[in-house]
Write a protein that holds these residues in place. Structure first.
Motif, short mmCIF file in Angstrom:
data_model
loop_
_atom_site.label_atom_id
_atom_site.label_comp_id
_atom_site.label_asym_id
_atom_site.label_seq_id
_atom_site.Cartn_x
_atom_site.Cartn_y
_atom_site.Cartn_z
N VAL A 47 44.97 22.69 38.49
CA VAL A 47 44.03 23.81 38.42
C VAL A 47 42.66 23.31 37.94
O VAL A 47 42.56 22.69 36.88
N ILE A 48 41.64 23.59 38.74
CA ILE A 48 40.26 23.27 38.38
C ILE A 48 39.54 24.58 38.10
O ILE A 48 39.57 25.50 38.92
N THR A 49 38.90 24.68 36.94
CA THR A 49 38.25 25.92 36.52
C THR A 49 36.76 25.69 36.38
O THR A 49 36.32 24.83 35.60
N LEU A 50 35.98 26.43 37.15
CA LEU A 50 34.52 26.38 37.08
C LEU A 50 34.05 27.59 36.27
O LEU A 50 34.30 28.73 36.65
N VAL A 51 33.37 27.33 35.15
CA VAL A 51 33.09 28.37 34.17
C VAL A 51 31.62 28.76 34.17
O VAL A 51 30.73 27.91 34.04
N ASP A 52 31.37 30.04 34.33
CA ASP A 52 30.05 30.63 34.09
C ASP A 52 30.31 32.08 33.69
O ASP A 52 30.21 32.99 34.52
N VAL A 53 30.68 32.27 32.45
CA VAL A 53 31.17 33.58 32.02
C VAL A 53 30.38 34.07 30.80
O VAL A 53 30.32 33.40 29.77
N PRO A 54 29.79 35.27 30.89
CA PRO A 54 29.03 35.82 29.76
C PRO A 54 29.90 36.55 28.74
O PRO A 54 29.41 36.92 27.68
N GLY A 55 31.17 36.78 29.07
CA GLY A 55 32.04 37.49 28.14
C GLY A 55 33.00 38.40 28.88
O GLY A 55 33.25 38.24 30.09
N PHE A 56 33.54 39.37 28.14
CA PHE A 56 34.44 40.36 28.71
C PHE A 56 33.70 41.66 28.96
O PHE A 56 32.72 41.98 28.27
N MET A 57 34.16 42.40 29.93
CA MET A 57 33.53 43.66 30.30
C MET A 57 33.68 44.68 29.18
O MET A 57 34.80 44.99 28.76
N PRO A 58 32.57 45.22 28.65
CA PRO A 58 32.66 46.25 27.62
C PRO A 58 32.91 47.63 28.24
O PRO A 58 32.70 47.83 29.45
N GLY A 59 33.36 48.55 27.43
CA GLY A 59 33.53 49.93 27.90
C GLY A 59 34.85 50.53 27.50
O GLY A 59 35.86 49.82 27.35
N THR A 60 34.85 51.84 27.33
CA THR A 60 36.08 52.52 26.92
C THR A 60 37.16 52.44 27.99
O THR A 60 38.35 52.35 27.67
N ASP A 61 36.75 52.47 29.28
CA ASP A 61 37.76 52.42 30.32
C ASP A 61 38.49 51.09 30.30
O ASP A 61 39.71 51.03 30.54
N GLN A 62 37.78 50.00 29.98
CA GLN A 62 38.42 48.69 29.87
C GLN A 62 39.31 48.61 28.63
O GLN A 62 40.47 48.17 28.71
N GLU A 63 38.80 49.04 27.50
CA GLU A 63 39.58 48.96 26.27
C GLU A 63 40.82 49.86 26.35
O GLU A 63 41.92 49.45 25.98
N HIS A 64 40.62 51.09 26.83
CA HIS A 64 41.76 52.01 26.92
C HIS A 64 42.73 51.58 28.01
O HIS A 64 43.91 51.93 27.97
N GLY A 65 42.24 50.83 28.98
CA GLY A 65 43.11 50.33 30.04
C GLY A 65 43.88 49.09 29.64
O GLY A 65 44.65 48.54 30.45
N GLY A 66 43.69 48.63 28.41
CA GLY A 66 44.48 47.50 27.92
C GLY A 66 43.85 46.14 28.17
O GLY A 66 44.55 45.17 28.44
N LEU A 67 42.52 46.05 28.06
CA LEU A 67 41.85 44.78 28.32
C LEU A 67 42.39 43.66 27.44
O LEU A 67 42.58 42.54 27.91
N ALA A 68 42.64 43.95 26.17
CA ALA A 68 43.14 42.91 25.27
C ALA A 68 44.46 42.33 25.78
O ALA A 68 44.65 41.11 25.81
#
Length: 511
Positions: A354-375
């Motif tokens: 597996v080769i991983t190319l990284v350009d990531v600013p973080g995780f998507m914020p928002g109640t829909d993500q948190e309530h949807g079980g982002l963690a």
């Protein structure tokens, strides 16, 4: 003997033409091939060896027209590009391709055969689900299929090709398998149909809206690949098989096309915008590092902020995982996390680095993500990388912020080799946000231009690859032009990697 041979020929001809001419014509009028035509198109010419051709229904009291030879499914083995596979193909022209006792037994047998031989299993689905006339017997045989799918998981590649209706209990088998192919306009998958949905929820929904190919390719993530027609779909299946080993004990097939592994990539650095906030397309970078620029993308239409797929470097198959700054700035969200986790685990099952190319600013914020079980969902991607024992190489192309940096195959999760381009920013957060947090009181009364000075100071002292390089969190800072060379040399070195898992029954993935 001549009379007996004639009788054999009569029965075989009856099996070869088990569906009525009218049923075959209806199939063709919908833009669909018959079950046998699909088998013949997928396999190398003349390689198919059919099994249980003369099997017939034993259901008590079944009328003669329900006792057609093959019992609605064709099973056997053959080759694709000279490599062995087992397969089954449901025949909608015979009893609607429904599953009963005999057809269930046939699928059980070919699944068992594929697992014991250590060869891929391709299932072509086009049927009406459980045969109502056989009641609980049909359900019992569905359960046997599911159990065998689970037993074969991670042992041999399992590919499901949906070329018609796949409803009710029938959807669980494809859902367990490694890859699902669908065809626009003629494939549907759903557990409950539009009529039931209308009765229970009051929603009016068409078959295509509920479970069509594009629905599953863009919204649910059930369909790994979507094609405009059946032939192009089967062409894609053949292409996928060329990247996969026969089983978990073998290496993927090598295919060196002669692309120089020392080839430099002077063009890739210019692909990055001047501003770290501007979007760009990661795919040209992926194509540049791979042999011949050939990239076979997985889940192309779903969770497009993360790009996954197969390619080769120096003839060796690799899996690529890359953030896509062009979509949602490349953030990780619920869907991207699950897509990446599934892909990494699939690569790990079948010995694909597996080769991983990284350009990531973080995780998507928002109640829909948190309530949807982002963690919990993001933990699946973390878990997949940490658990994988195949060679893993990380290249930080631009941004790698916060816990998203950790999750994207960081050294702390067990990545074997970690590289960064000179402009890479590794930090808890972006320089602008970090300055706002660190110097909030000072900035309240600071003169114009002070904030910009602090941002530059933070970049020099924190948001660069050299702090991580000094601590060994990345193994080298490389010229972008050297990326293909570095990846090839790393893969060569890691080819003999051996990592035995800790003895345990199994880990508890955060499902």
């Amino acid at each position: 003997m001549g009379q007996r041979l004639a009788e054999l020929d009569r029965r075989r001809q009856s099996a070869l033409h088990a569906g009525s001419e009218a049923a075959v014509q209806r199939q063709h009028s919908r833009g669909k091939m018959t079950a046998r035509e699909r088998v013949d198109y997928l396999l190398d010419a003349g390689s198919f060896q059919e099994l249980d051709m003369l099997a017939r229904s034993r259901a008590e009291g079944a009328p003669e027209d329900r006792r057609s030879y093959t019992d609605g499914v064709i099973t056997g083995f053959g080759t694709v590009n000279g490599r062995k596979i087992c397969l089954f193909s449901q025949d909608f022209t015979v009893i609607g391709g429904t599953l009963g006792e005999v057809s269930g037994e046939k699928i059980h047998k070919v699944l068992d055969l594929a697992t014991s031989l250590g060869v891929p299993l391709v299932g072509i689905n086009d049927g009406g689900g459980a045969r109502v006339q056989e009641g609980v017997v049909a359900l019992h045989y569905y359960g046997g299929i599911f159990k065998r799918n689970v037993a074969a998981s991670g042992v041999v590649p399992q590919i499901s090709v949906i070329m018609g209706s796949c409803a009710g209990g029938a959807v669980y088998s494809p859902a367990i398998t490694d890859f699902v192919f669908m065809v626009q306009g003629t494939s549907q998958m759903f557990i409950t149909g539009p009529d039931v949905v209308k009765t229970v929820t009051g929603e009016d929904v068409t078959l295509e809206e509920l479970g069509g190919a594009l629905t599953h390719a863009t919204k649910s993530g059930v369909a790994s690949f979507v094609s405009p027609d059946e032939k192009s779909c089967l062409d894609q299946v053949r292409e996928l098989l060329a990247f996969l080993p026969a089983n978990n004990l073998e290496q993927p097939p090598a295919d060196d096309i002669g692309d120089d592994t020392e080839r430099l990539l002077p063009e890739v650095a210019a692909l990055l915008p001047a501003s770290p906030h501007d979007p760009y397309d990661i795919k040209p970078i992926i194509h540049a590092v791979l042999d011949g620029g050939n990239f076979f993308e997985y889940h192309q239409l779903w969770a497009r902020n993360l790009v996954c797929g197969f390619g080769r470097i120096g003839g060796r198959v690799v899996g690529i995982v890359a953030n896509q700054p062009r979509v949602l700035a490349g953030v990780l969200d619920i869907d991207a996390s699950e897509k990446g986790a599934r892909f990494v685990r699939t690569c790990d099952c079948f010995n694909i680095p597996v080769i991983t190319l990284v350009d990531v600013p973080g995780f998507m914020p928002g109640t829909d993500q948190e309530h949807g079980g982002l963690a919990r969902r993001a933990a699946k991607l973390l878990y997949a990388y940490a658990e994988a024992t195949v060679p893993k190489i990380q290249v930080i192309v631009r941004k790698a912020y916060g816990s998203a940096y950790v999750v994207m195959s960081s050294k702390s999760l067990g990545t074997d080799l970690a590289y960064a381009w000179p402009g890479a920013e590794l930090a808890v957060m972006g320089p602008d946000s970090a300055v706002d947090v660190l110097y909030r009181a000072e900035l309240a009364s600071a003169p114009p231009g002070r904030r910009a000075e602090l941002v530059e100071l933070y970049k020099e002292s924190n948001a660069n690859p050299y702090v991580a390089a000094e601590r060994g969190y990345i193994d080298d800072v490389i010229d972008p032009a050297m990326t293909r060379r570095a990846l090839h040399r790393g893969l060569e070195m890691l080819a003999t990697k051996r990592q035995e898992p800790v003895p345990r029954k199994h880990g508890n993935v955060p499902l």
